[in-house]
Scaffold this motif. Structure first.
Motif, PDB file in Angstrom:
ATOM      1  N   LEU A 187     -13.840   7.210  -6.886  1.00  0.00           N
ATOM      2  CA  LEU A 187     -14.271   6.002  -7.584  1.00  0.00           C
ATOM      3  C   LEU A 187     -13.091   5.459  -8.364  1.00  0.00           C
ATOM      4  O   LEU A 187     -12.409   6.203  -9.078  1.00  0.00           O
ATOM      5  N   GLU A 188     -12.862   4.161  -8.241  1.00  0.00           N
ATOM      6  CA  GLU A 188     -11.679   3.540  -8.827  1.00  0.00           C
ATOM      7  C   GLU A 188     -12.049   2.404  -9.770  1.00  0.00           C
ATOM      8  O   GLU A 188     -11.645   1.261  -9.571  1.00  0.00           O
ATOM      9  N   GLY A 189     -12.858   2.703 -10.776  1.00  0.00           N
ATOM     10  CA  GLY A 189     -13.179   1.683 -11.762  1.00  0.00           C
ATOM     11  C   GLY A 189     -14.436   0.899 -11.428  1.00  0.00           C
ATOM     12  O   GLY A 189     -14.441  -0.337 -11.478  1.00  0.00           O
ATOM     13  N   VAL A 190     -15.529   1.593 -11.108  1.00  0.00           N
ATOM     14  CA  VAL A 190     -16.784   0.942 -10.725  1.00  0.00           C
ATOM     15  C   VAL A 190     -17.567   0.523 -11.974  1.00  0.00           C
ATOM     16  O   VAL A 190     -17.820   1.340 -12.859  1.00  0.00           O
ATOM     17  N   SER A 191     -17.943  -0.733 -12.029  1.00  0.00           N
ATOM     18  CA  SER A 191     -18.815  -1.249 -13.084  1.00  0.00           C
ATOM     19  C   SER A 191     -20.003  -1.937 -12.431  1.00  0.00           C
ATOM     20  O   SER A 191     -19.815  -2.771 -11.524  1.00  0.00           O
ATOM     21  N   LEU A 192     -21.214  -1.574 -12.858  1.00  0.00           N
ATOM     22  CA  LEU A 192     -22.440  -2.115 -12.266  1.00  0.00           C
ATOM     23  C   LEU A 192     -23.548  -2.123 -13.307  1.00  0.00           C
ATOM     24  O   LEU A 192     -23.567  -1.287 -14.208  1.00  0.00           O
ATOM     25  N   THR A 193     -24.479  -3.042 -13.141  1.00  0.00           N
ATOM     26  CA  THR A 193     -25.682  -3.060 -13.968  1.00  0.00           C
ATOM     27  C   THR A 193     -26.897  -3.172 -13.054  1.00  0.00           C
ATOM     28  O   THR A 193     -26.882  -3.931 -12.089  1.00  0.00           O
ATOM     29  N   VAL A 194     -27.936  -2.384 -13.348  1.00  0.00           N
ATOM     30  CA  VAL A 194     -29.206  -2.467 -12.624  1.00  0.00           C
ATOM     31  C   VAL A 194     -30.304  -2.694 -13.661  1.00  0.00           C
ATOM     32  O   VAL A 194     -30.431  -1.918 -14.609  1.00  0.00           O
ATOM     33  N   ARG A 195     -31.081  -3.750 -13.484  1.00  0.00           N
ATOM     34  CA  ARG A 195     -32.103  -4.104 -14.467  1.00  0.00           C
ATOM     35  C   ARG A 195     -33.486  -3.627 -14.031  1.00  0.00           C
ATOM     36  O   ARG A 195     -33.721  -3.357 -12.849  1.00  0.00           O
ATOM     37  N   LYS A 196     -34.370  -3.540 -15.001  1.00  0.00           N
ATOM     38  CA  LYS A 196     -35.718  -3.047 -14.744  1.00  0.00           C
ATOM     39  C   LYS A 196     -36.406  -3.870 -13.661  1.00  0.00           C
ATOM     40  O   LYS A 196     -36.378  -5.094 -13.668  1.00  0.00           O
ATOM     41  N   GLY A 197     -37.020  -3.163 -12.723  1.00  0.00           N
ATOM     42  CA  GLY A 197     -37.778  -3.813 -11.660  1.00  0.00           C
ATOM     43  C   GLY A 197     -36.940  -4.315 -10.506  1.00  0.00           C
ATOM     44  O   GLY A 197     -37.475  -4.847  -9.532  1.00  0.00           O
ATOM     45  N   GLU A 198     -35.632  -4.121 -10.577  1.00  0.00           N
ATOM     46  CA  GLU A 198     -34.732  -4.618  -9.537  1.00  0.00           C
ATOM     47  C   GLU A 198     -34.543  -3.565  -8.449  1.00  0.00           C
ATOM     48  O   GLU A 198     -34.593  -2.367  -8.705  1.00  0.00           O
ATOM     49  N   ILE A 199     -34.317  -4.043  -7.220  1.00  0.00           N
ATOM     50  CA  ILE A 199     -33.852  -3.165  -6.146  1.00  0.00           C
ATOM     51  C   ILE A 199     -32.410  -3.550  -5.847  1.00  0.00           C
ATOM     52  O   ILE A 199     -32.140  -4.656  -5.363  1.00  0.00           O
ATOM     53  N   LEU A 200     -31.496  -2.655  -6.169  1.00  0.00           N
ATOM     54  CA  LEU A 200     -30.077  -2.883  -5.896  1.00  0.00           C
ATOM     55  C   LEU A 200     -29.667  -2.004  -4.725  1.00  0.00           C
ATOM     56  O   LEU A 200     -29.896  -0.790  -4.743  1.00  0.00           O
ATOM     57  N   GLY A 201     -29.071  -2.602  -3.721  1.00  0.00           N
ATOM     58  CA  GLY A 201     -28.534  -1.855  -2.593  1.00  0.00           C
ATOM     59  C   GLY A 201     -27.036  -1.700  -2.736  1.00  0.00           C
ATOM     60  O   GLY A 201     -26.332  -2.675  -2.992  1.00  0.00           O
ATOM     61  N   ILE A 202     -26.549  -0.470  -2.599  1.00  0.00           N
ATOM     62  CA  ILE A 202     -25.107  -0.212  -2.586  1.00  0.00           C
ATOM     63  C   ILE A 202     -24.749   0.218  -1.180  1.00  0.00           C
ATOM     64  O   ILE A 202     -25.272   1.213  -0.667  1.00  0.00           O
ATOM     65  N   ILE A 203     -23.882  -0.550  -0.546  1.00  0.00           N
ATOM     66  CA  ILE A 203     -23.572  -0.303   0.863  1.00  0.00           C
ATOM     67  C   ILE A 203     -22.079  -0.115   1.043  1.00  0.00           C
ATOM     68  O   ILE A 203     -21.264  -0.719   0.344  1.00  0.00           O
ATOM     69  N   GLY A 204     -21.735   0.744   1.965  1.00  0.00           N
ATOM     70  CA  GLY A 204     -20.336   0.982   2.296  1.00  0.00           C
ATOM     71  C   GLY A 204     -20.240   1.967   3.441  1.00  0.00           C
ATOM     72  O   GLY A 204     -21.207   2.634   3.789  1.00  0.00           O
ATOM     73  N   ARG A 205     -19.067   2.047   4.017  1.00  0.00           N
ATOM     74  CA  ARG A 205     -18.851   2.999   5.102  1.00  0.00           C
ATOM     75  C   ARG A 205     -18.794   4.428   4.559  1.00  0.00           C
ATOM     76  O   ARG A 205     -18.717   4.658   3.351  1.00  0.00           O
ATOM     77  N   SER A 206     -18.791   5.390   5.457  1.00  0.00           N
ATOM     78  CA  SER A 206     -18.622   6.792   5.071  1.00  0.00           C
ATOM     79  C   SER A 206     -17.292   6.952   4.345  1.00  0.00           C
ATOM     80  O   SER A 206     -16.272   6.415   4.776  1.00  0.00           O
ATOM     81  N   GLY A 207     -17.325   7.687   3.231  1.00  0.00           N
ATOM     82  CA  GLY A 207     -16.107   7.900   2.462  1.00  0.00           C
ATOM     83  C   GLY A 207     -15.776   6.805   1.476  1.00  0.00           C
ATOM     84  O   GLY A 207     -14.741   6.869   0.795  1.00  0.00           O
ATOM     85  N   ALA A 208     -16.658   5.813   1.349  1.00  0.00           N
ATOM     86  CA  ALA A 208     -16.372   4.688   0.457  1.00  0.00           C
ATOM     87  C   ALA A 208     -16.568   5.036  -1.010  1.00  0.00           C
ATOM     88  O   ALA A 208     -16.061   4.344  -1.891  1.00  0.00           O
ATOM     89  N   GLY A 209     -17.333   6.108  -1.292  1.00  0.00           N
ATOM     90  CA  GLY A 209     -17.589   6.502  -2.673  1.00  0.00           C
ATOM     91  C   GLY A 209     -19.057   6.482  -3.055  1.00  0.00           C
ATOM     92  O   GLY A 209     -19.409   6.729  -4.213  1.00  0.00           O
ATOM     93  N   LYS A 210     -19.930   6.207  -2.090  1.00  0.00           N
ATOM     94  CA  LYS A 210     -21.368   6.076  -2.388  1.00  0.00           C
ATOM     95  C   LYS A 210     -21.963   7.369  -2.935  1.00  0.00           C
ATOM     96  O   LYS A 210     -22.688   7.353  -3.931  1.00  0.00           O
ATOM     97  N   SER A 211     -21.673   8.484  -2.270  1.00  0.00           N
ATOM     98  CA  SER A 211     -22.272   9.756  -2.687  1.00  0.00           C
ATOM     99  C   SER A 211     -21.778  10.182  -4.055  1.00  0.00           C
ATOM    100  O   SER A 211     -22.548  10.692  -4.883  1.00  0.00           O
ATOM    101  N   THR A 212     -20.491   9.982  -4.326  1.00  0.00           N
ATOM    102  CA  THR A 212     -19.956  10.321  -5.649  1.00  0.00           C
ATOM    103  C   THR A 212     -20.609   9.467  -6.713  1.00  0.00           C
ATOM    104  O   THR A 212     -20.952   9.952  -7.804  1.00  0.00           O
ATOM    105  N   LEU A 213     -20.825   8.207  -6.415  1.00  0.00           N
ATOM    106  CA  LEU A 213     -21.460   7.302  -7.370  1.00  0.00           C
ATOM    107  C   LEU A 213     -22.863   7.775  -7.730  1.00  0.00           C
ATOM    108  O   LEU A 213     -23.243   7.836  -8.913  1.00  0.00           O
TER     109      LEU A 213
END
Length: 354
Positions: A35-61
Motif C-alpha cells: 500500500l502506497e498512501g491509500v486514503s478512502l472514506t466509506v459512509r453509512k449505508g454505502e456499498i463501496l467496491g474496491i477493484i484491482g488486479r491480483s497483487g494490486a494491494g486489495k488483500s492487504t487493504l
C-alpha cells in the motif's frame, strides 16, 4: 420475520456519517510495497467496491481494515475510532462491528449450518437460547431455514456463501467486508448472492465494502468504486461516472470486457493515415445518452455516416453508452461531426481510418 428482527447489536452511525476512513495508509513487505498512501472514506449505508488486479494491494487493504495487518504508517478509523495501534485485546470488541465473508466460505465442516452461523455469538459468550434464536432469524433472512441442521458438505457453493453471509451478520456489524465473495461461484449463483447483499444493504442500511477483480460485481450493486493499482487508488467515483468515462489505463483495461469494443475485423484494418472513412468512438452519459444523438448528427452534418457497433446501457439508473461510427472522410465531415458531438456533451475521438 420483520426488518427489525435483524438489526445492529449496537447503535449505528447516523445517515451519511463515516463508518470507515483511511488516511495515507502505507504497508511494505520487505522491499515490496503493498500500500502506497491509500486514503478512502466509506459512509453509512454505502456499498463501496474496491477493484484491482491480483497483487494490486486489495488483500492487504482489507486486512488492515479488520486489524489483521498493521500498517507501517497512516490511520485506520472505524466508526470514529483509530484502530491501527490498538492492542489485540482492544481490537476484539471492535471486530464484532466488522462482519467478513470470504471467497472460499471458511465454514467449519464438523459443525451444522446453525452452529456455523451462531459461532461468533458463542465466542462472545452469548447464551445458547439467544444464539439459536439469532441463527434462526438469519437463516430465514438468507433463505436457508430448512438447512439449519445440515452440514456444509451437503450444501452447494451458493448455499455455503449464504451461510457465510448469515454468520457475518450474527453479531450485528456496522460494516460488512466482502473479500472476493463471488469469484468461486457460477454466474447465476453470483447474481443471487449479489442480490442478497443489495437487499441486506437496502433493508438495514448496512455499509458494505467489496473487494473484487470483477467489474460486473461492481456494476451490479456498488454505489461507488475505487480502482487500486500497485498499492495506490488511481481512480474513484460513482460507478456510473467511472464506467462512462474511465480515466486511468487500468480502469479502461478492467472495463474492457463489459464496455463495447470496436469489432476486431475493423480494428485490425485501422490505419493512422487518413483514408476513405474515419472510425470514431463516441462515449455518452446522462443527458447526452438520452437525446436522439445520431438523428441530430445526421440532420446537422450533411454526408454519409454509419453506425458500426455499440449501444446504451444503464448503471445506477443513469444511461451510459459507447458508439462506433464510420464517417466519410471528405468535405470536413469528420471535424464537423466531432465539433457537433462534443458540443452536445459526448466524448468523441478518431480511432483511425479504413
Amino acid at each position: 420475520m420483520s426488518d427489525d428482527d435483524v438489526r445492529p447489536a449496537q447503535p449505528a452511525p447516523a445517515a451519511g456519517e463515516e463508518v470507515v476512513r483511511l488516511v495515507d495508509l502505507k504497508r511494505r513487505f520487505g522491499e515490496t510495497p503493498a500500500l502506497e498512501g491509500v486514503s478512502l472514506t466509506v459512509r453509512k449505508g454505502e456499498i463501496l467496491g474496491i477493484i484491482g488486479r491480483s497483487g494490486a494491494g486489495k488483500s492487504t487493504l482489507i486486512r488492515c481494515l479488520n486489524g489483521l495487518e498493521r500498517p507501517d504508517s497512516g490511520e485506520v478509523h472505524v466508526e470514529g475510532r483509530e484502530i491501527s495501534r490498538l492492542s489485540e485485546g482492544e481490537l476484539q470488541p471492535l471486530r464484532r462491528r466488522i462482519g467478513m465473508i470470504f471467497q472460499h466460505f471458511n465454514l467449519l465442516s464438523a459443525k451444522t449450518v446453525e452452529d456455523n452461523v451462531a459461532l461468533p455469538l458463542k465466542i462472545e459468550g452469548r447464551p445458547k437460547a439467544e444464539r439459536r434464536a439469532r441463527a434462526a432469524e438469519l437463516l430465514e433472512l438468507v433463505g436457508l431455514s430448512a438447512k439449519a441442521k445440515a452440514y456444509p458438505s451437503s450444501l452447494s457453493g451458493g448455499q455455503k456463501q449464504r451461510v457465510g453471509i448469515a454468520r457475518a451478520l450474527a453479531a450485528g456489524p456496522a460494516l460488512l467486508l466482502s473479500d472476493e465473495a463471488t469469484s468461486a461461484l457460477d454466474p447465476e449463483t453470483t447474481r443471487s448472492i449479489l442480490a442478497l447483499l443489495k437487499d441486506i444493504n437496502q433493508r438495514f442500511g448496512l455499509t458494505i465494502l467489496l473487494i473484487t477483480h470483477e467489474m460486473e460485481v461492481i456494476r451490479s450493486i456498488a454505489d461507488r468504486v475505487a480502482v487500486i493499482d500497485a498499492g495506490r487508488i488511481v481512480e474513484e467515483g460513482p460507478v456510473w461516472s467511472v464506467f462512462s468515462d474511465p480515466q486511468s489505463e487500468i480502469t479502461q483495461s478492467l472495463l474492457g470486457g463489459i464496455r463495447p469494443q470496436l469489432p476486431a475485423a475493423i480494428a485490425e484494418r485501422l490505419s493512422p493515415v487518413p483514408g476513405r472513412e474515419a472510425i470514431l468512438r463516441v462515449d455518452v452519459a446522462g443527458d447526452a445518452a438520452r437525446r436522439p444523438l445520431l438523428a441530430e448528427l445526421g440532420a446537422a452534418v450533411p454526408g454519409r455516416f454509419r453506425l458500426i457497433h455499440g449501444g446504451i446501457d444503464h448503471v445506477q439508473g443513469e444511461p451510459i453508452g459507447s458508439l462506433f461510427l464510420g464517417i466519410a472522410a471528405k468535405d470536413g465531415q469528420v471535424a464537423k461531426s466531432l465539433d457537433f458531438l462534443t458540443a452536445r456533451g459526448a466524448r468523441a475521438k478518431v480511432l483511425g481510418y479504413v
